[in-house]
Design a protein around this motif. Structure first.
Motif, PDB file in Angstrom:
ATOM      1  N   ASP A   9       2.851   9.222  -9.619  1.00 29.97           N
ATOM      2  CA  ASP A   9       3.919   8.864  -8.672  1.00 29.97           C
ATOM      3  C   ASP A   9       3.617   7.560  -7.931  1.00 29.97           C
ATOM      4  OD1 ASP A   9       5.867  10.931  -9.065  1.00 29.97           O
ATOM      5  OD2 ASP A   9       4.447  12.321  -8.153  1.00 29.97           O
ATOM      6  N   SER A  10       2.882   6.687  -8.588  1.00 32.30           N
ATOM      7  CA  SER A  10       2.673   5.340  -8.045  1.00 32.30           C
ATOM      8  C   SER A  10       3.920   4.501  -8.305  1.00 32.30           C
ATOM      9  CB  SER A  10       1.462   4.671  -8.690  1.00 32.30           C
ATOM     10  OG  SER A  10       1.395   3.300  -8.324  1.00 32.30           O
ATOM     11  N   PHE A  19       1.371   2.610  -3.581  1.00 28.06           N
ATOM     12  CA  PHE A  19       0.309   3.159  -4.436  1.00 28.06           C
ATOM     13  C   PHE A  19      -0.693   4.050  -3.707  1.00 28.06           C
ATOM     14  CE2 PHE A  19      -1.131  -1.185  -3.274  1.00 28.06           C
ATOM     15  CZ  PHE A  19      -2.283  -0.870  -2.569  1.00 28.06           C
ATOM     16  N   GLU A  20      -0.653   4.140  -2.385  1.00 27.37           N
ATOM     17  CA  GLU A  20      -1.650   4.949  -1.672  1.00 27.37           C
ATOM     18  C   GLU A  20      -1.625   6.387  -2.172  1.00 27.37           C
ATOM     19  OE1 GLU A  20      -2.304   6.273   2.918  1.00 27.37           O
ATOM     20  OE2 GLU A  20      -2.240   4.106   2.530  1.00 27.37           O
ATOM     21  N   GLY A  21      -2.816   6.941  -2.437  1.00 31.51           N
ATOM     22  CA  GLY A  21      -2.919   8.285  -2.989  1.00 31.51           C
ATOM     23  C   GLY A  21      -2.846   9.364  -1.925  1.00 31.51           C
ATOM     24  N   ALA A  47       1.137   9.736  -1.985  1.00 33.99           N
ATOM     25  CA  ALA A  47       1.810  10.192  -3.207  1.00 33.99           C
ATOM     26  C   ALA A  47       2.760  11.343  -2.908  1.00 33.99           C
ATOM     27  CB  ALA A  47       0.766  10.618  -4.237  1.00 33.99           C
ATOM     28  N   ASN A  75       0.813  -1.221   0.000  1.00 30.77           N
ATOM     29  CA  ASN A  75       0.000   0.000   0.000  1.00 30.77           C
ATOM     30  C   ASN A  75       0.846   1.272   0.000  1.00 30.77           C
ATOM     31  OD1 ASN A  75       0.385  -0.690   3.029  1.00 30.77           O
ATOM     32  ND2 ASN A  75      -0.361   1.424   3.075  1.00 30.77           N
ATOM     33  N   ASP A 113       3.767   1.172  -7.719  1.00 31.12           N
ATOM     34  CA  ASP A 113       3.250  -0.186  -7.838  1.00 31.12           C
ATOM     35  C   ASP A 113       3.545  -0.665  -9.255  1.00 31.12           C
ATOM     36  OD1 ASP A 113       2.044  -2.547  -7.226  1.00 31.12           O
ATOM     37  OD2 ASP A 113      -0.002  -1.811  -7.457  1.00 31.12           O
ATOM     38  N   LYS A 153       2.220   8.444 -13.932  1.00 30.27           N
ATOM     39  CA  LYS A 153       1.311   7.489 -13.295  1.00 30.27           C
ATOM     40  C   LYS A 153       0.917   7.940 -11.894  1.00 30.27           C
ATOM     41  CE  LYS A 153       3.004   3.465 -15.834  1.00 30.27           C
ATOM     42  NZ  LYS A 153       3.564   2.092 -15.742  1.00 30.27           N
ATOM     43  N   ARG A 187       5.941   9.894  -1.302  1.00 31.71           N
ATOM     44  CA  ARG A 187       6.777   9.233  -2.313  1.00 31.71           C
ATOM     45  C   ARG A 187       7.491  10.268  -3.177  1.00 31.71           C
ATOM     46  NH1 ARG A 187       2.165   6.024  -2.618  1.00 31.71           N
ATOM     47  NH2 ARG A 187       1.479   7.042  -4.541  1.00 31.71           N
TER      48      ARG A 187
END
Length: 500
Positions: free
Chosen positions: A419-420, A309-311, A315, A306, A422, A417, A318
């Motif tokens: 900033d994912s 990819f958590e928004g 994000a 998680n 995943d 993407k 990250r």
């Protein structure tokens, strides 16, 4: 007798305590109290233990006298002047109710082949006990226990050097730092190649950590002691104000706890740019902020999917990570390696940049998850499984690596993407959905372990509720409880009946 055999003998003694309702984790804690005294005697350090409360004083007693003396010993050593004794015995409580069980364990420990144990290393013996505890599904202790092989691979690749300050902000039983110490010793002829001042630094300042859980901190302290590591090992919460002063580390290696802060409350740190109740995101913030800004300080962190990819705040964190650090490698780990089915994790490797902007240019991702065996207790993860990743990670020219599991993603592509991170999982070639089903025996063992944990918690609720004072109502059997207590007790006792 080798250490593996000694560990098994010690572990088998747990069967003696089953009638006392003691869990595996409680048993290892109990063993720590006793093993410390025995090991101090065996290593000639008995003098640090308060006179009158040493191993020989313990083995000279039996029956009720032994049980009463043991409780007094735990209390007295917990308030001793010696800091090490305080760390091991602070708030120590015995879980053993039967004097004959206590006597059997003490005599069994005393009769072990301690000469062989010392030859192989008392630290290795103790680590074997901790790993045995983690491998028992019923104990629950190993749900997120970092496998030794994974720790060793991470340490090998991060490559801590003599003179560097290494840290674990979620230390657990101190496994990462002990492996780091072992790694540096292997490079320096067990420190004999270093000047005395550097040896002192390695033993007293090079390796440090923080652990939140009191009993786990106790195990970590014992583990560090038996490996001749005397760095700062703090009992506390890294995500509280305590962590604000933990900075300027050369190396950080850790596996932070999974989940959110209790009640969803936000942390009390005042130095974080982004606020969230997600523990792993907060640990990630802490880690990249705690590294030295010299272009060489580096970290390796085990994190669940998680985080990738958590928004929203995820994000932003990250993005901040990739600005401040060169996030050069992500290892997508297989499932089943944390003694819990379905837990999906990764290792993020990054180096702190010299500036706070644009440090990451590209991210290499190695997929060790797809088309891999179903790992678990009966199919353990081994060093051989990491051979491809190690070759790719250490390659002088990564673009020449011929391995479909190893792929690169540009910073610009990641930004597109959202900033994912995943990314990097290859196509699943499984011919049937049945190929990826978990081992039925391990799944059943895990279910039993969780049920037993739930029952233990419910029994604790029953005990606490019986102690609560309040408006009283009378039951036919003469037991008095509040109406609310009665309802909760019915639920708890129904669960106990279900177990039977």
């Amino acid at each position: 007798m080798n250490n593996r055999e000694i560990v098994q003998k010690l572990w088998n003694l747990c069967n003696v305590l089953r009638d006392d309702g003691i869990t595996y984790h409680q048993y290892v804690t109990e063993l720590t109290y006793l093993l410390f005294l025995k090991m101090m005697k065996e290593t000639g350090h008995d003098y640090i233990v308060t006179e009158g409360y040493r191993w020989d004083d313990l083995v000279s007693k039996d029956g009720i006298e032994l049980k009463d003396f043991y409780k007094l010993l735990l209390f007295e050593l917990g308030k001793a002047d010696n800091e090490l004794l305080k760390e091991i015995y602070r708030d120590a409580t015995s879980y053993i109710s039967e004097p004959k069980n206590l006597e059997k364990i003490i005599k069994s420990i005393d009769a072990l082949d301690w000469y062989s144990a010392k030859q192989e290393g008392l630290g290795d013996l103790y680590e074997g006990l901790l790993e045995k505890n983690a491998s028992e599904l019923k104990s629950g202790a190993g749900q997120y226990f970092t496998p030794r092989v994974l720790i060793d691979i991470i340490v090998q690749l991060v490559n801590p050097q003599a003179g560097e300050r290494c840290h674990d902000p979620a230390a657990g039983t101190f496994g990462f730092m002990i492996a780091a110490d072992r790694h540096v010793r292997s490079q320096t002829d067990d420190y004999f190649a270093l000047p005395e001042i550097d040896v002192n630094f390695q033993k007293h300042q090079a390796f440090s950590g923080v652990e939140l859980v009191k009993d786990t901190h106790r195990l970590a302290t014992m583990n560090a002691l038996l490996h001749d590591i005397h760095g700062q090992l703090v009992l506390g919460d890294t995500l509280s104000s305590l962590g604000e002063d933990m900075r300027n580390y050369d190396v950080i290696m850790t596996n932070p706890p999974f989940g959110t802060k209790k009640g969803g409350e936000r942390i009390t740190r005042t130095d974080f740019t982004f606020t969230t109740s997600n523990k792993q995101l907060n640990f990630l913030q802490h880690i990249y902020r705690a590294l030295k800004i010299n272009g060489n300080a580096r970290a390796a962190v085990v994190l669940p999917d998680n985080v990738l990819f958590e928004g929203g705040t995820g994000a932003e964190i990250r993005r901040d990570l990739m600005d401040k650090c060169n996030l050069h490698t992500i290892l997508r780990l297989p499932t089943g390696i944390f003694y819990a089915q379905g837990v999906k994790t990764n290792v993020l490797f990054f180096t702190r940049g010299k500036s706070d902007i644009g440090s990451t240019k590209e991210v290499w991702v190695y997929d060790l998850r797809t088309n891999m065996p179903s790992f678990g207790k009966r199919t353990p993860l081994t060093e051989k499984h990491f051979e491809g990743f190690i070759a790719a990670y250490t390659s002088e020219n990564r673009s020449e690596v011929q391995d479909e599991r190893f792929n690169v993603f540009t910073r610009e592509g990641i930004a597109k993407k959202g900033d994912s991170l995943d990314i990097g999982l290859i196509a699943d070639e499984s011919l049937s959905i049945y190929d990826n089903l978990p081992d039925p025996i391990e799944s059943a063992e895990e279910a039993v372990g969780k049920l037993e944990q739930a029952i233990l918690l419910l029994n604790e609720v029953i005990t606490e509720l019986r102690a609560v004072e309040g408006p009283m109502t009378t039951q036919e059997d003469g037991v008095y409880e509040t109406e609310q207590q009665q309802e909760l007790l019915q639920v708890a006792e129904a669960s106990e009946g279900y177990k039977a």
